[in-house]
Motif scaffolding. Sequence first.
Motif, PDB file in Angstrom:
ATOM      1  N   THR A   1      -5.291 -16.636   0.931  1.00  0.00           N
ATOM      2  CA  THR A   1      -6.242 -17.488   1.817  1.00  0.00           C
ATOM      3  C   THR A   1      -6.115 -17.258   3.018  1.00  0.00           C
ATOM      4  O   THR A   1      -6.978 -17.652   4.115  1.00  0.00           O
ATOM      5  N   ASN A   2      -4.977 -16.396   3.719  1.00  0.00           N
ATOM      6  CA  ASN A   2      -4.859 -16.375   5.034  1.00  0.00           C
ATOM      7  C   ASN A   2      -5.467 -14.983   5.537  1.00  0.00           C
ATOM      8  O   ASN A   2      -4.912 -14.066   5.522  1.00  0.00           O
ATOM      9  N   ASN A   3      -6.570 -15.139   6.002  1.00  0.00           N
ATOM     10  CA  ASN A   3      -7.462 -14.019   6.482  1.00  0.00           C
ATOM     11  C   ASN A   3      -7.293 -13.947   8.121  1.00  0.00           C
ATOM     12  O   ASN A   3      -8.419 -13.279   8.648  1.00  0.00           O
ATOM     13  N   GLU A   4      -6.298 -14.177   8.448  1.00  0.00           N
ATOM     14  CA  GLU A   4      -6.175 -14.105  10.095  1.00  0.00           C
ATOM     15  C   GLU A   4      -5.731 -12.677  10.225  1.00  0.00           C
ATOM     16  O   GLU A   4      -5.221 -11.894   9.622  1.00  0.00           O
ATOM     17  N   TRP A   5      -6.429 -11.984  11.511  1.00  0.00           N
ATOM     18  CA  TRP A   5      -6.254 -10.633  11.769  1.00  0.00           C
ATOM     19  C   TRP A   5      -4.647 -10.176  11.604  1.00  0.00           C
ATOM     20  O   TRP A   5      -4.588  -9.113  10.956  1.00  0.00           O
ATOM     21  N   GLU A   6      -3.836 -10.972  12.033  1.00  0.00           N
ATOM     22  CA  GLU A   6      -2.483 -10.558  11.999  1.00  0.00           C
ATOM     23  C   GLU A   6      -1.968 -10.184  10.636  1.00  0.00           C
ATOM     24  O   GLU A   6      -0.674  -9.519  10.305  1.00  0.00           O
ATOM     25  N   ASN A   7      -2.557 -10.836   9.475  1.00  0.00           N
ATOM     26  CA  ASN A   7      -2.049 -10.838   8.393  1.00  0.00           C
ATOM     27  C   ASN A   7      -2.504 -10.044   7.500  1.00  0.00           C
ATOM     28  O   ASN A   7      -2.171  -9.769   6.250  1.00  0.00           O
ATOM     29  N   LEU A   8      -3.624  -9.159   7.855  1.00  0.00           N
ATOM     30  CA  LEU A   8      -4.330  -8.092   7.199  1.00  0.00           C
ATOM     31  C   LEU A   8      -3.996  -6.808   7.523  1.00  0.00           C
ATOM     32  O   LEU A   8      -4.011  -6.422   8.651  1.00  0.00           O
ATOM     33  N   ALA A   9      -3.259  -5.815   6.678  1.00  0.00           N
ATOM     34  CA  ALA A   9      -3.091  -4.592   6.805  1.00  0.00           C
ATOM     35  C   ALA A   9      -3.923  -3.842   5.980  1.00  0.00           C
ATOM     36  O   ALA A   9      -4.074  -4.014   4.853  1.00  0.00           O
ATOM     37  N   VAL A  10      -4.107  -2.588   6.550  1.00  0.00           N
ATOM     38  CA  VAL A  10      -5.121  -1.623   5.956  1.00  0.00           C
ATOM     39  C   VAL A  10      -4.092  -0.711   5.241  1.00  0.00           C
ATOM     40  O   VAL A  10      -3.101   0.045   5.755  1.00  0.00           O
ATOM     41  N   LEU A  11      -3.965  -0.814   3.769  1.00  0.00           N
ATOM     42  CA  LEU A  11      -3.141   0.102   3.009  1.00  0.00           C
ATOM     43  C   LEU A  11      -3.668   1.104   1.976  1.00  0.00           C
ATOM     44  O   LEU A  11      -4.701   0.526   1.379  1.00  0.00           O
ATOM     45  N   CYS A  12      -2.973   2.204   1.755  1.00  0.00           N
ATOM     46  CA  CYS A  12      -3.588   3.033   0.401  1.00  0.00           C
ATOM     47  C   CYS A  12      -2.952   2.364  -0.673  1.00  0.00           C
ATOM     48  O   CYS A  12      -1.891   1.734  -0.440  1.00  0.00           O
ATOM     49  N   LEU A  13      -3.206   3.059  -1.862  1.00  0.00           N
ATOM     50  CA  LEU A  13      -2.992   2.324  -3.155  1.00  0.00           C
ATOM     51  C   LEU A  13      -1.514   2.429  -3.292  1.00  0.00           C
ATOM     52  O   LEU A  13      -0.677   1.831  -3.752  1.00  0.00           O
ATOM     53  N   ASP A  14      -0.928   3.698  -2.840  1.00  0.00           N
ATOM     54  CA  ASP A  14       0.331   3.996  -2.780  1.00  0.00           C
ATOM     55  C   ASP A  14       1.184   3.179  -2.363  1.00  0.00           C
ATOM     56  O   ASP A  14       2.104   2.520  -2.669  1.00  0.00           O
ATOM     57  N   CYS A  15       0.914   3.013  -0.882  1.00  0.00           N
ATOM     58  CA  CYS A  15       1.620   2.299   0.035  1.00  0.00           C
ATOM     59  C   CYS A  15       1.701   0.739  -0.533  1.00  0.00           C
ATOM     60  O   CYS A  15       2.475   0.026  -0.446  1.00  0.00           O
ATOM     61  N   HIS A  16       0.328   0.343  -0.969  1.00  0.00           N
ATOM     62  CA  HIS A  16       0.209  -1.041  -1.338  1.00  0.00           C
ATOM     63  C   HIS A  16       1.139  -1.529  -2.415  1.00  0.00           C
ATOM     64  O   HIS A  16       1.922  -2.295  -2.551  1.00  0.00           O
ATOM     65  N   SER A  17       1.562  -0.681  -3.472  1.00  0.00           N
ATOM     66  CA  SER A  17       2.334  -0.837  -4.547  1.00  0.00           C
ATOM     67  C   SER A  17       3.802  -0.596  -4.086  1.00  0.00           C
ATOM     68  O   SER A  17       4.365  -1.356  -4.552  1.00  0.00           O
ATOM     69  N   ARG A  18       3.984  -0.092  -3.113  1.00  0.00           N
ATOM     70  CA  ARG A  18       5.398  -0.048  -2.473  1.00  0.00           C
ATOM     71  C   ARG A  18       5.582  -1.298  -1.592  1.00  0.00           C
ATOM     72  O   ARG A  18       6.778  -1.695  -1.930  1.00  0.00           O
ATOM     73  N   VAL A  19       4.629  -1.765  -1.121  1.00  0.00           N
ATOM     74  CA  VAL A  19       4.712  -3.081  -0.320  1.00  0.00           C
ATOM     75  C   VAL A  19       4.883  -4.183  -1.380  1.00  0.00           C
ATOM     76  O   VAL A  19       5.869  -5.161  -1.237  1.00  0.00           O
ATOM     77  N   THR A  20       4.059  -4.228  -2.158  1.00  0.00           N
ATOM     78  CA  THR A  20       4.003  -5.406  -3.361  1.00  0.00           C
ATOM     79  C   THR A  20       5.362  -5.384  -4.301  1.00  0.00           C
ATOM     80  O   THR A  20       5.564  -6.249  -4.950  1.00  0.00           O
ATOM     81  N   GLY A  21       5.666  -3.780  -4.659  1.00  0.00           N
ATOM     82  CA  GLY A  21       6.716  -3.833  -5.430  1.00  0.00           C
ATOM     83  C   GLY A  21       6.209  -3.657  -6.988  1.00  0.00           C
ATOM     84  O   GLY A  21       7.115  -3.777  -7.759  1.00  0.00           O
ATOM     85  N   ASP A  22       5.129  -3.506  -7.119  1.00  0.00           N
ATOM     86  CA  ASP A  22       4.279  -3.560  -8.336  1.00  0.00           C
ATOM     87  C   ASP A  22       4.741  -2.567  -9.338  1.00  0.00           C
ATOM     88  O   ASP A  22       5.080  -2.665 -10.470  1.00  0.00           O
ATOM     89  N   GLU A  23       5.141  -1.436  -8.670  1.00  0.00           N
ATOM     90  CA  GLU A  23       5.492  -0.331  -9.585  1.00  0.00           C
ATOM     91  C   GLU A  23       7.269  -0.049  -9.898  1.00  0.00           C
ATOM     92  O   GLU A  23       7.503   0.583 -10.708  1.00  0.00           O
ATOM     93  N   GLY A  24       7.826  -0.970  -9.398  1.00  0.00           N
ATOM     94  CA  GLY A  24       9.407  -1.461  -9.900  1.00  0.00           C
ATOM     95  C   GLY A  24      10.150  -0.139  -9.233  1.00  0.00           C
ATOM     96  O   GLY A  24      11.259  -0.131  -9.504  1.00  0.00           O
ATOM     97  N   LEU A  25       9.793   0.929  -8.566  1.00  0.00           N
ATOM     98  CA  LEU A  25      10.541   1.771  -8.055  1.00  0.00           C
ATOM     99  C   LEU A  25      10.292   1.951  -6.422  1.00  0.00           C
ATOM    100  O   LEU A  25       9.509   1.564  -6.174  1.00  0.00           O
ATOM    101  N   GLY A  26      11.376   2.661  -6.046  1.00  0.00           N
ATOM    102  CA  GLY A  26      11.031   2.930  -4.592  1.00  0.00           C
ATOM    103  C   GLY A  26      11.457   1.571  -3.826  1.00  0.00           C
ATOM    104  O   GLY A  26      11.654   0.456  -4.305  1.00  0.00           O
TER     105      GLY A  26
ATOM    106  N   LYS B   1      10.955  -1.515  -1.414  1.00  0.00           N
ATOM    107  CA  LYS B   1       9.903  -2.423  -1.016  1.00  0.00           C
ATOM    108  C   LYS B   1       9.919  -2.546   0.437  1.00  0.00           C
ATOM    109  O   LYS B   1      10.917  -2.732   1.152  1.00  0.00           O
ATOM    110  N   TYR B   2       8.745  -2.764   0.993  1.00  0.00           N
ATOM    111  CA  TYR B   2       8.546  -2.939   2.279  1.00  0.00           C
ATOM    112  C   TYR B   2       8.540  -4.450   2.676  1.00  0.00           C
ATOM    113  O   TYR B   2       8.083  -5.355   2.066  1.00  0.00           O
ATOM    114  N   LYS B   3       9.328  -5.018   3.697  1.00  0.00           N
ATOM    115  CA  LYS B   3       9.219  -6.408   3.861  1.00  0.00           C
ATOM    116  C   LYS B   3       8.128  -6.531   4.719  1.00  0.00           C
ATOM    117  O   LYS B   3       7.427  -5.475   5.449  1.00  0.00           O
ATOM    118  N   PRO B   4       7.447  -8.099   4.864  1.00  0.00           N
ATOM    119  CA  PRO B   4       6.315  -8.401   5.406  1.00  0.00           C
ATOM    120  C   PRO B   4       6.315  -7.965   7.157  1.00  0.00           C
ATOM    121  O   PRO B   4       5.631  -7.276   7.547  1.00  0.00           O
TER     122      PRO B   4
END
Length: 227
Positions: free
Chosen positions: A44-69, A71-74
């Motif tokens: 729900t936080n749509n402030e500019w500072e909170n929004l990052a443009v990411l590709c799907l690969d990097c997105h899953s590394r950020v959210t840790g969905d893929e379980g390997l690699g 994880k990037y901290k916020p």
Amino acid sequence: MAARRPPISSELEAELFAANQRTCCICHEPRKHVQIHHIDGDRTNNEWENLAVLCLDCHSRVTGDEGLGRKYKPEEVTLYKERWEVACEGDDDDGEDEETEGDEDDDDDDEEDEEALYSKAREFIIRASDHQAFPFRLSKGVRFVATVHSDEPVDITVASERVYDRWDDGEEVDPDVSEEDHLEATVEFIPPRTGTFVLWIENNDKKAKATVSLDVTIWPSEDGDDA
Ligand SMILES: [Zn+2]
């Protein structure tokens, strides 16, 4: 459950994509499909500072969905976003340099009066026993100059992103530049190849936070004209 999720307006989305050249702020790989990521995890936080443009690969590394690699901290995502948006801003050259100094245009033909490719000053706090990392995309042969001032002694290190990742995982590494225990230091680094390099500043004190100012300037490669 996702009922109260306010959408990102199409204007905001367009501005974000433009500010990031529709390119992932972490890997910078062109023409990959990208999406908007909420850095703090709050959709729900749509402030500019909170929004990052990411590709799907990097997105899953950020959210840790893929379980390997790793994880990037916020905080890391924020740094990648800020750095990339500055880089993109420099690219489209519409004269809105926020943080570069020296806007005077002397009509000098003097080539020694070279213009920096990038220049930015920032100030931040590093908590006790913590570090702050700044990734830079550098071309081979440019001169990277960083000046650090701190109210607590800090270690300043520059290395490739891979070396940084290994260091961050707790390995012993052999960085390109390493300056330990300084209140004030200027480090210079000339990348041997084009790639992503990381400058990181480490506060080894177990109790005191460090207030740090960092000035980074990147100068064009010097051996351009001589060859
Ligand atoms: Zn990516």
